[in-house]
Design an enzyme around this catalytic site. Sequence first.
Site, mmCIF file in Angstrom:
data_model
loop_
_atom_site.group_PDB
_atom_site.id
_atom_site.type_symbol
_atom_site.label_atom_id
_atom_site.label_comp_id
_atom_site.label_asym_id
_atom_site.label_seq_id
_atom_site.Cartn_x
_atom_site.Cartn_y
_atom_site.Cartn_z
ATOM 1 N N ASP A 18 0.860 -1.182 0.000
ATOM 2 C CA ASP A 18 0.000 0.000 0.000
ATOM 3 C C ASP A 18 0.896 1.230 0.000
ATOM 4 O O ASP A 18 1.405 1.660 1.037
ATOM 5 C CB ASP A 18 -0.904 -0.021 1.228
ATOM 6 N N ALA A 19 1.107 1.792 -1.181
ATOM 7 C CA ALA A 19 2.023 2.917 -1.345
ATOM 8 C C ALA A 19 1.342 4.147 -1.929
ATOM 9 O O ALA A 19 1.817 5.262 -1.754
ATOM 10 C CB ALA A 19 3.199 2.512 -2.240
ATOM 11 N N LYS A 20 0.247 3.946 -2.671
ATOM 12 C CA LYS A 20 -0.536 5.031 -3.280
ATOM 13 C C LYS A 20 0.356 5.982 -4.069
ATOM 14 O O LYS A 20 0.237 7.209 -3.967
ATOM 15 C CB LYS A 20 -1.344 5.780 -2.211
ATOM 16 N N ARG A 21 1.223 5.420 -4.869
ATOM 17 C CA ARG A 21 2.148 6.234 -5.649
ATOM 18 C C ARG A 21 1.441 6.922 -6.813
ATOM 19 O O ARG A 21 0.469 6.405 -7.364
ATOM 20 C CB ARG A 21 3.283 5.376 -6.202
ATOM 21 N N THR A 65 -0.699 -0.227 -4.722
ATOM 22 C CA THR A 65 -1.731 0.785 -4.891
ATOM 23 C C THR A 65 -1.126 2.038 -5.532
ATOM 24 O O THR A 65 -0.019 2.454 -5.191
ATOM 25 C CB THR A 65 -2.395 1.153 -3.561
#
Length: 273
Positions: free
Chosen positions: A93-96, A120
């Site tokens: 879960d990094a939401k880059r 993510t």
Amino acid sequence: MNFIDKLNAAWRSNDSLLCVGLDPDLERLPEQMRDRPDGIAEFCKAIIDATADLACAFKPQIAYFAALGAEDQLETVCHYLKQRYPHIPLILDAKRGDIGATARQYAREAFDRYGADAVTVSPYMGFDSVEPYMEWPDRGVIVLCRTSNAGGSDLQFLDVGGRPLYQHVAQLVADKWNRHGQCALVVGATFPQELAQVRALVGDMPLLVPGIGAQGGDIEATVKSGRTADGAGMMINSSRAILYAQPQGDEDFAAAARRVAMETRDAINQYRA
């Protein structure tokens, strides 16, 4: 085995739609682990061992490790998961979200350094910021769509051609971006009506669903809104409620986490049919 195949297998083998989030907060770790140089990794490994037969995926949140300078412990956790439980998907879960050249480095971080099966990402900068992740055609790309936080409505509900932006994102990912069939969407449990609308738009595409447990999303409404015809299709995430479950009787933290994970998995399964 690619991400989607591994996820399908985990749904079946563990009879579970529960994704266990790994968000290690140093102040909430058991006291005996707080001062250990490997305490974060040991805590996460204990949680993994206690819940591996109850989960369809594990989702470490990179910020909880990076803020403490504990990326090496995140590597240890990811390596442990891949070695001991290779059949369970690992979602970073990094939401880059960044331009193509930088996105390629983020993809290398997720897939080569940490060995993640999926990561993510944010769609805000468009397809060329997401495309580099698809250079790993067997890995999952999980795109933010309708997030569980209240402030998500600031942008996600903007009108785009007569429909809200989150629906445009869902359709775009389903129809144009899903080149290798490995895409999924993040849709929060806190908005079950929007969850149902996304499901109607994207067919059987998997949905990563945060927002139950500590965030208060309703399990029944979530499952009924987001399940596919075969009673699957979702990775329903719970992090803090499982990680920091209050021990009962002679339970230790891992046993308490297992109890709450089992209760959550079973509560989800009540509504899958």
